[in-house]
Design a protein around this motif. Structure first.
Motif, PDB file in Angstrom:
ATOM      1  N   ILE A  60       0.872  -1.173   0.000  1.00 25.41           N
ATOM      2  CA  ILE A  60       0.000   0.000   0.000  1.00 25.41           C
ATOM      3  C   ILE A  60       0.908   1.221   0.000  1.00 25.41           C
ATOM      4  CG2 ILE A  60      -1.897   1.209   1.139  1.00 25.41           C
ATOM      5  CD1 ILE A  60      -2.507  -1.440   2.622  1.00 25.41           C
ATOM      6  N   THR A  61       0.750   2.079  -0.984  1.00 26.31           N
ATOM      7  CA  THR A  61       1.645   3.218  -1.128  1.00 26.31           C
ATOM      8  C   THR A  61       1.404   4.272  -0.061  1.00 26.31           C
ATOM      9  OG1 THR A  61       0.193   4.579  -2.510  1.00 26.31           O
ATOM     10  CG2 THR A  61       1.524   2.899  -3.636  1.00 26.31           C
ATOM     11  N   ALA A  62       2.325   5.220   0.003  1.00 30.86           N
ATOM     12  CA  ALA A  62       2.080   6.444   0.754  1.00 30.86           C
ATOM     13  C   ALA A  62       0.828   7.118   0.206  1.00 30.86           C
ATOM     14  CB  ALA A  62       3.280   7.388   0.623  1.00 30.86           C
ATOM     15  N   CYS A  63       0.182   7.940   1.024  1.00 26.35           N
ATOM     16  CA  CYS A  63      -1.052   8.587   0.573  1.00 26.35           C
ATOM     17  C   CYS A  63      -0.767   9.566  -0.572  1.00 26.35           C
ATOM     18  CB  CYS A  63      -1.736   9.300   1.723  1.00 26.35           C
ATOM     19  SG  CYS A  63      -0.731  10.505   2.592  1.00 26.35           S
ATOM     20  N   VAL A  64      -1.716   9.628  -1.497  1.00 25.30           N
ATOM     21  CA  VAL A  64      -1.602  10.472  -2.674  1.00 25.30           C
ATOM     22  C   VAL A  64      -2.808  11.415  -2.688  1.00 25.30           C
ATOM     23  CG1 VAL A  64      -2.729   8.675  -4.056  1.00 25.30           C
ATOM     24  CG2 VAL A  64      -1.436  10.446  -5.195  1.00 25.30           C
ATOM     25  N   TYR A  65      -2.560  12.711  -2.907  1.00 28.14           N
ATOM     26  CA  TYR A  65      -3.666  13.673  -2.832  1.00 28.14           C
ATOM     27  C   TYR A  65      -4.547  13.597  -4.077  1.00 28.14           C
ATOM     28  CZ  TYR A  65      -0.164  16.640  -5.271  1.00 28.14           C
ATOM     29  OH  TYR A  65       0.793  17.135  -6.125  1.00 28.14           O
ATOM     30  N   VAL A  66      -5.869  13.712  -3.832  1.00 37.26           N
ATOM     31  CA  VAL A  66      -6.834  13.617  -4.933  1.00 37.26           C
ATOM     32  C   VAL A  66      -7.132  14.977  -5.544  1.00 37.26           C
ATOM     33  CG1 VAL A  66      -7.866  11.526  -3.982  1.00 37.26           C
ATOM     34  CG2 VAL A  66      -8.885  13.752  -3.435  1.00 37.26           C
ATOM     35  N   ASN A  67      -6.833  16.046  -4.820  1.00 38.54           N
ATOM     36  CA  ASN A  67      -6.790  17.380  -5.446  1.00 38.54           C
ATOM     37  C   ASN A  67      -5.734  18.218  -4.746  1.00 38.54           C
ATOM     38  OD1 ASN A  67      -7.896  19.034  -3.349  1.00 38.54           O
ATOM     39  ND2 ASN A  67      -9.980  18.631  -4.026  1.00 38.54           N
ATOM     40  N   VAL A 103      -1.383  -1.241  -4.290  1.00 38.79           N
ATOM     41  CA  VAL A 103      -2.589  -0.518  -3.882  1.00 38.79           C
ATOM     42  C   VAL A 103      -2.220   0.939  -3.628  1.00 38.79           C
ATOM     43  CG1 VAL A 103      -4.355  -0.285  -2.086  1.00 38.79           C
ATOM     44  CG2 VAL A 103      -3.722  -2.561  -2.941  1.00 38.79           C
ATOM     45  N   LEU A 104      -2.945   1.848  -4.266  1.00 39.56           N
ATOM     46  CA  LEU A 104      -2.696   3.282  -4.133  1.00 39.56           C
ATOM     47  C   LEU A 104      -3.586   3.845  -3.031  1.00 39.56           C
ATOM     48  CD1 LEU A 104      -1.137   5.662  -5.639  1.00 39.56           C
ATOM     49  CD2 LEU A 104      -3.327   6.106  -6.786  1.00 39.56           C
ATOM     50  N   GLN A 105      -2.974   4.445  -2.018  1.00 42.01           N
ATOM     51  CA  GLN A 105      -3.772   5.058  -0.948  1.00 42.01           C
ATOM     52  C   GLN A 105      -4.154   6.477  -1.359  1.00 42.01           C
ATOM     53  OE1 GLN A 105      -2.319   6.561   2.961  1.00 42.01           O
ATOM     54  NE2 GLN A 105      -3.441   4.845   3.838  1.00 42.01           N
ATOM     55  N   ILE A 106      -5.454   6.772  -1.385  1.00 44.24           N
ATOM     56  CA  ILE A 106      -5.958   8.066  -1.867  1.00 44.24           C
ATOM     57  C   ILE A 106      -6.502   8.871  -0.691  1.00 44.24           C
ATOM     58  CG2 ILE A 106      -6.351   7.349  -4.244  1.00 44.24           C
ATOM     59  CD1 ILE A 106      -9.227   6.719  -3.565  1.00 44.24           C
ATOM     60  N   HIS A 175      -8.135   6.656   2.507  1.00 47.07           N
ATOM     61  CA  HIS A 175      -7.494   6.999   3.780  1.00 47.07           C
ATOM     62  C   HIS A 175      -8.501   7.747   4.648  1.00 47.07           C
ATOM     63  CE1 HIS A 175      -4.627   7.742   6.767  1.00 47.07           C
ATOM     64  NE2 HIS A 175      -3.647   8.305   6.081  1.00 47.07           N
ATOM     65  N   GLY A 176      -9.176   6.994   5.495  1.00 43.70           N
ATOM     66  CA  GLY A 176     -10.153   7.587   6.410  1.00 43.70           C
ATOM     67  C   GLY A 176      -9.649   7.626   7.831  1.00 43.70           C
ATOM     68  N   ALA A 177      -8.314   7.670   7.992  1.00 46.26           N
ATOM     69  CA  ALA A 177      -7.693   7.574   9.319  1.00 46.26           C
ATOM     70  C   ALA A 177      -6.815   8.785   9.614  1.00 46.26           C
ATOM     71  CB  ALA A 177      -6.857   6.295   9.399  1.00 46.26           C
ATOM     72  N   TYR A 231     -10.413   0.382   2.980  1.00 46.36           N
ATOM     73  CA  TYR A 231     -10.703   1.602   3.756  1.00 46.36           C
ATOM     74  C   TYR A 231      -9.907   1.532   5.056  1.00 46.36           C
ATOM     75  CZ  TYR A 231     -13.541   5.394   5.794  1.00 46.36           C
ATOM     76  OH  TYR A 231     -13.974   6.577   6.346  1.00 46.36           O
ATOM     77  N   ARG A 232      -9.118   2.581   5.291  1.00 50.44           N
ATOM     78  CA  ARG A 232      -8.331   2.647   6.530  1.00 50.44           C
ATOM     79  C   ARG A 232      -8.985   3.619   7.500  1.00 50.44           C
ATOM     80  NH1 ARG A 232      -2.041   4.069   8.175  1.00 50.44           N
ATOM     81  NH2 ARG A 232      -1.662   2.031   9.086  1.00 50.44           N
TER      82      ARG A 232
END
Length: 378
Positions: A60-67, A103-106, A175-177, A231-232
């Motif tokens: 699972i990657t580092a989080c990536v921003y969606v905007n 897996v890409l964490q968004i 990323h809900g954490a 979902y985290r």
């Protein structure tokens, strides 16, 4: 496969959607601060992931921003426009080329975004409630998002999922954490709204569930083969009011009713005990597993430095074991278990081994200079 006492960690695992992992070990998402300013993944990051993707069944990657307004860290990589597809494709290929599912964490950082890197200098959130900081201070006061902005961000999660699919990732993790925007809408501390996006528990669930639906719709429209949606979440918050175990149980019920391929409980210590919202004295993770039983597999994480720690963690009922800090310290953790060399696993970061460990400079500086992040071997 060499049969050892740790063989249960190396068993294959199949999600309900048919995606199969070669073992039950997962590289946990960890921010590395090392991407280019334009949001593209750097060569150093690619090498860092290649070094750590040869053993785990899933990365699972580092989080990536969606905007762009949700960029939470310096050196974070992005998935907010199609111009970043080549960068995302490089990362997916780097991970999958080593034999792991990618897996890409968004994510969107919300009120946690540093003001200096935002266009207007003010972070956004569900409400104008600053985060509480260790030591008694508070973060900047965020601007409450408008209804139009909220629906736009929900769509952004779907678009980031489309890009993940087009880039060749095997899944995304919402990323809900850790106090970021999705959690900010669910939390009674940060969400004081009185519209359709806030108020009682049901309304505070509206944003996380809308994000999940947006992601799943993107999968339905664009994926040509089975694609993982995880979902985290953080099970409790220290603030009052704040998320308690009771509310987390409601979140688990809602997420599994909508359909997720896995739940990922964000814990610093896997065996930590609950504080509020349950009369059950068992660990948080055991209660989470019970609540999700038969509906979604649970990934557990939290200070599992040795093979014995990881093996013991399966007793809680988790399906998959995530390793974050252990893979920073020893990128060959999984291989050592598979080869019967579990006793050789390193549990302290060798402060003279940056090159061997293939850790980019920004992350290395953070690891070395942040007390308590990792046990250090001088």
């Amino acid at each position: 496969m060499l049969k050892t006492e740790y063989s249960p960690l190396l068993e294959t695992f199949r999600f309900a959607n048919g995606v199969e992992l070669k073992n039950r070990l997962v590289m946990a998402p960890m921010t590395n601060f090392s991407s280019h300013e334009d949001g593209a993944v750097s060569r150093e990051e690619l090498d860092y992931y290649i070094r750590r993707s040869g053993g785990a069944g899933m990365v699972i990657t580092a989080c990536v921003y969606v905007n762009r307004g949700g960029k939470g860290f310096p050196g974070e990589f992005g998935a907010d426009h199609d111009g970043l597809l080549p960068s995302l494709r490089e990362l997916a290929d780097a991970i999958k080329g080593q034999g792991a599912k990618a897996v890409l964490q968004i994510f969107h950082g919300g009120r946690q975004c540093p003001p200096e890197q935002l266009t207007d200098g003010q972070p956004v959130s569900a409400s104008a409630v600053p985060s509480e900081l260790p030591g008694g201070g508070t973060g900047p006061v965020p601007r409450p998002l408008t209804d139009e902005e909220i629906t736009g961000i929900i769509a952004d999660f779907g678009e980031a999922t489309r890009r993940a699919i087009e880039a060749g990732f095997d899944g995304v993790e919402i990323h809900g954490a850790n106090g970021y925007l999705v959690q900010q809408f669910f939390s009674p501390h940060s969400n004081r709204r009185d519209d359709r996006w806030g108020g009682d528990l049901e309304k505070r669930l509206a944003f996380p569930l809308a994000v999940l639906r947006s992601v799943k719709e993107a999968v339905k429209q664009h994926a040509r083969e089975a694609f993982i949606v995880g979902y985290r979440f953080s099970p409790e918050e220290p603030e009052t009011p704040g998320i308690t175990m009771k509310e987390t149980f409601a979140l688990i019920d809602a997420l599994t009713a909508e359909g997720v391929d896995y739940l990922h409980a964000s814990l610093r210590e896997l065996w930590s005990l609950p504080h509020r919202g349950t009369e059950d004295s068992r660990t948080r993770i055991e209660q989470i597993v019970d609540r999700a039983a038969g509906k979604a597999p649970v990934i557990g994480v939290g200070s599992l430095y040795t093979a014995a720690d990881a093996l013991k963690s399966l007793d809680t009922g988790i399906s998959l074991v995530a390793l974050g800090r252990p893979l920073l310290i020893d990128p060959d953790w999984v291989q050592k278990v598979a080869e019967g060399r579990a006793h050789e696993i390193k549990t302290e970061l060798d402060t003279k081994a940056q090159a061997e460990l293939v850790i980019p400079d920004p992350l290395w500086r953070a690891l070395i200079h942040t007390p308590g992040w990792l046990p250090l071997k001088q």
